[in-house]
Scaffold this active site. Structure first.
Site, PDB file in Angstrom:
ATOM      1  N   TYR A 145       7.367 -30.816   6.493  1.00  0.00           N
ATOM      2  CA  TYR A 145       6.691 -29.666   7.435  1.00  0.00           C
ATOM      3  C   TYR A 145       5.288 -30.202   7.138  1.00  0.00           C
ATOM      4  CZ  TYR A 145       4.641 -25.248   8.564  1.00  0.00           C
ATOM      5  OH  TYR A 145       3.757 -24.559   9.092  1.00  0.00           O
TER       6      TYR A 145
ATOM      7  N   LYS B  89      -3.229 -26.024  -0.393  1.00  0.00           N
ATOM      8  CA  LYS B  89      -2.602 -25.085  -1.644  1.00  0.00           C
ATOM      9  C   LYS B  89      -3.458 -25.123  -2.698  1.00  0.00           C
ATOM     10  CE  LYS B  89       1.509 -24.646   0.808  1.00  0.00           C
ATOM     11  NZ  LYS B  89       2.295 -25.665   1.841  1.00  0.00           N
TER      12      LYS B  89
ATOM     13  N   ASP C 296       1.069 -36.645   3.245  1.00  0.00           N
ATOM     14  CA  ASP C 296       0.547 -35.128   3.309  1.00  0.00           C
ATOM     15  C   ASP C 296       1.014 -34.607   1.883  1.00  0.00           C
ATOM     16  OD1 ASP C 296       0.645 -32.574   3.427  1.00  0.00           O
ATOM     17  OD2 ASP C 296       2.008 -32.288   5.273  1.00  0.00           O
TER      18      ASP C 296
HETATM   19  C1  LIG Z   1       2.003 -25.665   3.355  1.00  0.00           C
HETATM   20  C2  LIG Z   1       2.311 -27.062   3.731  1.00  0.00           C
HETATM   21  C3  LIG Z   1       1.218 -27.430   5.046  1.00  0.00           C
HETATM   22  C4  LIG Z   1       0.629 -26.294   6.015  1.00  0.00           C
HETATM   23  O1  LIG Z   1      -0.332 -25.723   5.295  1.00  0.00           O
HETATM   24  P1  LIG Z   1      -1.048 -24.357   5.664  1.00  0.00           P
HETATM   25  O2  LIG Z   1      -2.205 -24.021   4.588  1.00  0.00           O
HETATM   26  O3  LIG Z   1       0.065 -23.545   5.536  1.00  0.00           O
HETATM   27  O4  LIG Z   1      -1.588 -24.384   7.213  1.00  0.00           O
HETATM   28  C5  LIG Z   1       1.317 -28.739   5.268  1.00  0.00           C
HETATM   29  N1  LIG Z   1       2.036 -29.638   4.783  1.00  0.00           N
HETATM   30  C6  LIG Z   1       2.691 -29.357   3.509  1.00  0.00           C
HETATM   31  C7  LIG Z   1       3.283 -30.404   2.988  1.00  0.00           C
HETATM   32  C8  LIG Z   1       2.991 -28.045   3.172  1.00  0.00           C
HETATM   33  O5  LIG Z   1       3.568 -27.688   2.126  1.00  0.00           O
END
Ligand SMILES: *Cc1c(COP(=O)(O)O)cnc(C)c1O
Length: 432
Positions: A145, A268, A240
């Protein structure tokens, strides 16, 4: 009468304002049944709901709270920042302070840009990759994701086609088709695709340790293959690390596995519980971004002082404490306890963990990609979740998510958790 009377009341009320009563879908507890708890406050490893009940929390706000809830240093830093003002729409020293810490951990981020979410970081990194390469195709992996931008809400197309198809209404097929979705940990599939279309690939984006299909560790060879193929074809490799950056070690998965991407996305933890994302990489690549280059990206609240201050407080602590070994030991204790309990009760589980991230998959077979993750018994996970919640332990309210251990979880918190999990597995077994 429900023990969650106040939460139930609030949920009825919030449903009059918010779609499904929530502001992000997974909070609605759809995967586990029941109504969501309204959380009133958190401290260390605990949260308290609106009815005053206490829970040992392994959700950690979905990843940011590596130092547990409401650390003093973050409160102090945010209060100080806000006393000076909440937003200026102009550069501030706070941005520079957080950038220094980010670059210390991720030296490959020679230039970076702060945004307000992980979604924005990934979306902008992809636009930049396309802008730099003049190519269209983005490769992602099933089960990963990267936020909710159009081109990333895509699943593998059916049959022999490689074109992606939208997983959300409102995403155009014409957009989704430029995202190619391949299986995680399958270097051969990536190799095959690159042999055919490598010169059309703008970017490969990957969670170097997957957290969003539940925790799945990468085969080292897989990440190496991605690095080799993207380098050989002039494509941009995007890690990511929105979850893994500052979660696995100082320097994230790219340091742990010693594979350097072209662009890194963080979120995060980097915001210390406030809304921050950031993406960055080589100077020559990043300088294609406005105002230096032709790729546009902007944000009214980007680099917000309070959010920067929270990030500085948390990253400063992580750098000085270096808690990663102790986090890993505590997580290993928890993982070992869960496995033993499951074995004693005769409940088949696979517990995947990397660093302080873990997922209890309700299956007896190894989980190494999305397909194998989907073999999990999600109804059994719902029983597990609800069994724990009723006994004061808050796990992620869905099977395909990561649980997190924080620095504030003490050994005896973990031991208590294991005792409760023991009870819950026995109960699950009796019910069959
Ligand atoms: C949480 C997450 C996102 C998206 O971040 P948001 O702050 O919720 O938009 C993107 N990539 C990864 C791997 C994530 O865990």
């Amino acid at each position: 009468m429900s023990v969650h009377r106040r939460s139930d009341q609030l949920f009825r009320k919030s449903s009059r304002f918010f779609v499904g009563g929530v502001n992000s879908p997974v909070r609605a507890f759809k995967a586990v049944g029941g109504t969501p708890l309204f959380i009133r406050r958190g401290r260390g490893p605990f949260v308290w709901d609106a009815d005053g009940r206490q829970y040992l929390d392994y959700l950690g706000s979905w990843g940011p709270l590596i130092l547990g809830h409401s650390p003093e240093s973050v409160g102090r830093a945010v209060r100080r920042a806000v006393r000076a003002g909440s937003s200026f729409g102009a550069p501030t020293e706070w941005e520079v302070g957080l950038a220094e810490l980010v670059q210390d951990a991720f030296p490959g981020m020679e230039r970076m840009r702060f945004v307000s979410s992980g979604t924005e970081a990934c979306m902008s990194a992809i636009r930049l990759a396309r802008g730099c390469t003049g190519r269209r195709i983005v490769v992602k992996f099933a089960g990963c994701y990267h936020g909710h931008s159009d081109g990333l809400l895509v699943a593998a197309g059916s049959g022999a086609t490689t074109f992606g198809r939208p997983t959300s209404a409102g995403v155009l097929r014409e957009i989704a088709r430029w995202t190619v979705v391949l299986p995680y940990n399958d270097g051969a599939a990536v190799d095959r695709f690159f042999r055919k279309s490598g010169r059309d690939v703008a970017a490969v984006i990957v969670e170097p340790v997957a957290g969003n299909m539940g925790v799945v560790a990468p085969d080292l060879e897989f990440l190496g293959t991605l690095r080799r193929l993207t380098a050989g074809n002039g494509s941009v490799l995007i890690f990511d690390e929105v979850i893994t950056g500052f979660r696995l070690c100082w320097g994230g998965a790219q340091h742990l596995y010693n594979i350097k991407p072209d662009l890194t996305c963080l979120g995060k933890i980097v915001g210390g519980g406030l809304p921050v994302g950031v993406f960055g990489g080589r100077r020559t690549l990043m300088d294609r971004l406005a105002p230096m280059g032709p790729v546009y990206q902007a944000g009214t609240l980007s680099g917000n002082p309070a959010a920067m201050a929270a990030g500085i407080a948390v990253l400063g602590k992580l750098r000085s404490l270096s808690p990663y070994r102790s986090l890993q030991e505590k997580t290993a204790l928890l993982v070992g306890g869960i496995k033993d309990s499951a074995a004693r009760a005769g409940v088949p589980v696979r517990v995947n963990s990397v660093g302080s991230m873990l997922t209890v998959f309700m299956t007896d077979r190894p989980v190494s990609d999305y397909e194998t993750a989907l073999r999990s018994d999600t109804r059994r996970y719902a029983s597990f979740f609800n069994g724990l919640l009723g006994r004061g332990v808050y796990f992620p309210p869905a099977q395909f998510e990561a649980a997190f251990v924080s620095t504030t979880h003490r050994r005896h918190d973990i031991e208590k958790t294991i005792d409760i999990i023991d009870l819950v597995f026995k109960k699950i077994k009796r019910k069959g």
